[in-house]
Design a protein around this motif. Structure first.
Motif, short mmCIF file in Angstrom:
data_model
loop_
_atom_site.label_atom_id
_atom_site.label_comp_id
_atom_site.label_asym_id
_atom_site.label_seq_id
_atom_site.Cartn_x
_atom_site.Cartn_y
_atom_site.Cartn_z
N MET A 1 0.81 -1.18 0.00
CA MET A 1 0.00 0.00 0.00
C MET A 1 0.87 1.26 0.00
O MET A 1 0.53 2.24 -0.65
CB MET A 1 -0.95 -0.03 1.20
N ASN A 2 1.98 1.21 0.72
CA ASN A 2 2.88 2.37 0.74
C ASN A 2 3.42 2.68 -0.65
O ASN A 2 3.60 3.83 -1.02
CB ASN A 2 4.03 2.15 1.72
N PHE A 3 3.70 1.61 -1.42
CA PHE A 3 4.20 1.79 -2.78
C PHE A 3 3.19 2.56 -3.61
O PHE A 3 3.53 3.51 -4.32
CB PHE A 3 4.49 0.42 -3.41
N LEU A 4 1.89 2.17 -3.53
CA LEU A 4 0.85 2.85 -4.29
C LEU A 4 0.73 4.31 -3.87
O LEU A 4 0.56 5.19 -4.72
CB LEU A 4 -0.50 2.16 -4.10
N LYS A 5 0.81 4.56 -2.58
CA LYS A 5 0.72 5.94 -2.10
C LYS A 5 1.87 6.79 -2.64
O LYS A 5 1.69 7.95 -2.98
CB LYS A 5 0.72 5.98 -0.58
N GLN A 6 3.05 6.20 -2.71
CA GLN A 6 4.22 6.97 -3.13
C GLN A 6 4.36 7.08 -4.65
O GLN A 6 4.65 8.14 -5.18
CB GLN A 6 5.50 6.36 -2.55
N TYR A 7 4.13 5.98 -5.37
CA TYR A 7 4.41 5.97 -6.81
C TYR A 7 3.17 5.82 -7.69
O TYR A 7 3.19 6.19 -8.85
CB TYR A 7 5.38 4.82 -7.16
N ASN A 8 2.12 5.18 -7.18
CA ASN A 8 0.90 4.86 -7.92
C ASN A 8 1.23 4.00 -9.13
O ASN A 8 1.52 2.83 -8.98
CB ASN A 8 0.11 6.11 -8.29
N VAL A 9 1.24 4.55 -10.34
CA VAL A 9 1.50 3.78 -11.57
C VAL A 9 2.95 4.02 -12.01
O VAL A 9 3.42 5.15 -11.98
CB VAL A 9 0.55 4.24 -12.70
N ILE A 10 3.61 2.94 -12.43
CA ILE A 10 4.92 3.10 -13.07
C ILE A 10 4.81 2.53 -14.47
O ILE A 10 4.59 1.33 -14.66
CB ILE A 10 6.05 2.40 -12.28
N ASP A 11 4.94 3.40 -15.45
CA ASP A 11 4.82 3.03 -16.86
C ASP A 11 6.23 2.88 -17.43
O ASP A 11 6.93 3.86 -17.65
CB ASP A 11 4.04 4.11 -17.60
N PHE A 12 6.63 1.65 -17.69
CA PHE A 12 7.97 1.38 -18.19
C PHE A 12 8.11 1.66 -19.68
O PHE A 12 9.21 1.72 -20.21
CB PHE A 12 8.39 -0.07 -17.87
N LYS B 1 4.19 -19.59 -12.35
CA LYS B 1 5.62 -19.60 -12.04
C LYS B 1 5.89 -18.65 -10.87
O LYS B 1 5.41 -17.52 -10.84
CB LYS B 1 6.44 -19.12 -13.24
N PHE B 2 6.71 -19.12 -9.95
CA PHE B 2 7.12 -18.31 -8.81
C PHE B 2 8.08 -17.21 -9.28
O PHE B 2 8.96 -17.45 -10.08
CB PHE B 2 7.81 -19.20 -7.77
N VAL B 3 7.90 -16.00 -8.74
CA VAL B 3 8.78 -14.87 -9.08
C VAL B 3 9.55 -14.40 -7.86
O VAL B 3 10.77 -14.28 -7.90
CB VAL B 3 7.97 -13.69 -9.68
N ALA B 4 8.83 -14.08 -6.77
CA ALA B 4 9.49 -13.50 -5.60
C ALA B 4 8.71 -13.81 -4.33
O ALA B 4 7.50 -14.04 -4.37
CB ALA B 4 9.61 -11.99 -5.77
N ASP B 5 9.42 -13.80 -3.21
CA ASP B 5 8.80 -14.06 -1.91
C ASP B 5 7.97 -12.89 -1.39
O ASP B 5 7.15 -13.07 -0.50
CB ASP B 5 9.87 -14.39 -0.85
N SER B 6 8.21 -11.69 -1.93
CA SER B 6 7.50 -10.51 -1.45
C SER B 6 7.51 -9.43 -2.53
O SER B 6 8.29 -9.49 -3.49
CB SER B 6 8.15 -9.96 -0.18
N PHE B 7 6.68 -8.43 -2.33
CA PHE B 7 6.65 -7.30 -3.25
C PHE B 7 7.99 -6.56 -3.23
O PHE B 7 8.51 -6.17 -4.28
CB PHE B 7 5.50 -6.35 -2.89
N ASP B 8 8.56 -6.40 -2.04
CA ASP B 8 9.87 -5.73 -1.93
C ASP B 8 10.96 -6.51 -2.67
O ASP B 8 11.80 -5.91 -3.34
CB ASP B 8 10.26 -5.53 -0.46
N GLN B 9 10.92 -7.83 -2.56
CA GLN B 9 11.90 -8.63 -3.30
C GLN B 9 11.70 -8.46 -4.80
O GLN B 9 12.67 -8.35 -5.55
CB GLN B 9 11.82 -10.10 -2.90
N PHE B 10 10.45 -8.46 -5.25
CA PHE B 10 10.16 -8.23 -6.67
C PHE B 10 10.75 -6.90 -7.12
O PHE B 10 11.42 -6.82 -8.16
CB PHE B 10 8.64 -8.26 -6.91
N LEU B 11 10.54 -5.84 -6.34
CA LEU B 11 11.08 -4.52 -6.71
C LEU B 11 12.60 -4.56 -6.80
O LEU B 11 13.19 -3.93 -7.70
CB LEU B 11 10.64 -3.46 -5.70
N SER B 12 13.24 -5.31 -5.91
CA SER B 12 14.71 -5.39 -5.93
C SER B 12 15.22 -6.17 -7.14
O SER B 12 16.40 -6.06 -7.50
CB SER B 12 15.23 -6.02 -4.64
#
Length: 192
Positions: free
Chosen positions: A1-12, A107-118
Motif C-alpha cells: 500500500m505504501n508503494f501505491l501511495k508513493q508511486y501509484n502507476v509506473i509506466d515502463f 511460475k514463482f517470481v518473488a517471496d514478497s513485493f519488496d523482493q520483486f522490486l529489488s
C-alpha cells in the motif's frame, strides 16, 4: 500500500531503457506496475476486473509484463507470473462447458513485493527476434487463431499499452477476419 501511495502507476514504456525481471531464467520485460488510473491498461481495478476468472482465485494482478502476461500477488505475499499462453482459459468446443481446464500452476517470481522490486533491472532488448518484429510491425497481419481470442473478448484491447492500440488496429485491417473484428468493435461501441 505504501508503494501505491508513493508511486501509484509506473509506466515502463515511457522510459529510455527497457526494464524487466528474471523469472526462472526467462527475462520478462516490465510494461506497467499497476495503480489507480483513468487509463484502463494502467488501473489495478480495471485490469483485475478484465481478468476476473482468468487468473486463479485469490491472486491479484499487480503488473503487466512480457506482452500479455501478468505478475500476480497471492494473499501469502508471494509474486507469481501468469503466462497468457500457459495459464489463460481457452475455448474448446469438444469440452462440455466450452473451456479447457485452467492451468493454475503459476511460475514463482518473488517471496514478497519488496523482493520483486529489488529484482527489477535494465535489460537488453532483443532486436534479433524476428517474431517480435512481426508482432510490432503494422504491415504484418495477425494469424486467424490470434484474432479468435479478440472476438471472445474485444474489450481487452483496452488492456494494451496506449501506443500499441493504433498498431493493432492497423494490423486488424489487413485480413478479412480482422476487418470483421473492427466491425464488431464498432457495433459494441468500442471504437467509432
Amino acid at each position: 500500500m505504501n508503494f501505491l501511495k508513493q508511486y501509484n502507476v509506473i509506466d515502463f514504456y515511457n522510459m529510455e531503457f527497457c526494464y524487466g525481471i528474471d523469472c526462472e531464467g526467462e527475462e520478462l520485460p516490465l510494461e506497467v506496475i499497476l495503480g489507480f488510473s483513468k487509463k484502463e491498461d494502467e488501473d489495478l481495478i480495471a485490469t483485475n476486473y478484465a481478468y476476473l476468472n482468468r487468473i486463479p482465485e485469490k491472486h491479484i494482478a499487480i503488473a503487466t509484463v512480457n506482452y500479455g502476461d501478468l505478475l500476480c500477488l497471492h494473499p501469502n505475499g508471494k509474486i507469481y507470473h501468469w503466462d497468457h499462453e500457459a495459464n489463460d482459459l481457452y475455448l474448446d468446443m469438444k469440452v462440455i462447458n466450452g473451456y479447457l481446464e485452467q492451468n493454475t500452476n503459476l511460475k514463482f517470481v518473488a517471496d514478497s513485493f519488496d523482493q520483486f522490486l529489488s529484482m527489477i533491472a535494465k535489460i537488453e532488448e532483443d532486436d534479433d527476434d524476428p517474431s517480435e518484429d512481426e508482432f510490432k510491425n503494422p504491415n504484418i497481419p495477425f494469424p486467424d487463431e490470434m484474432l479468435d481470442r479478440w472476438f471472445q473478448n474485444p474489450k481487452r484491447i483496452f488492456l494494451l499499452p496506449e501506443q500499441t492500440i493504433p498498431i493493432f488496429l492497423k494490423k486488424f485491417e489487413l485480413t478479412e477476419k480482422g476487418r470483421e473484428l473492427l466491425v464488431k468493435f464498432k457495433k459494441e461501441g468500442i471504437f467509432e
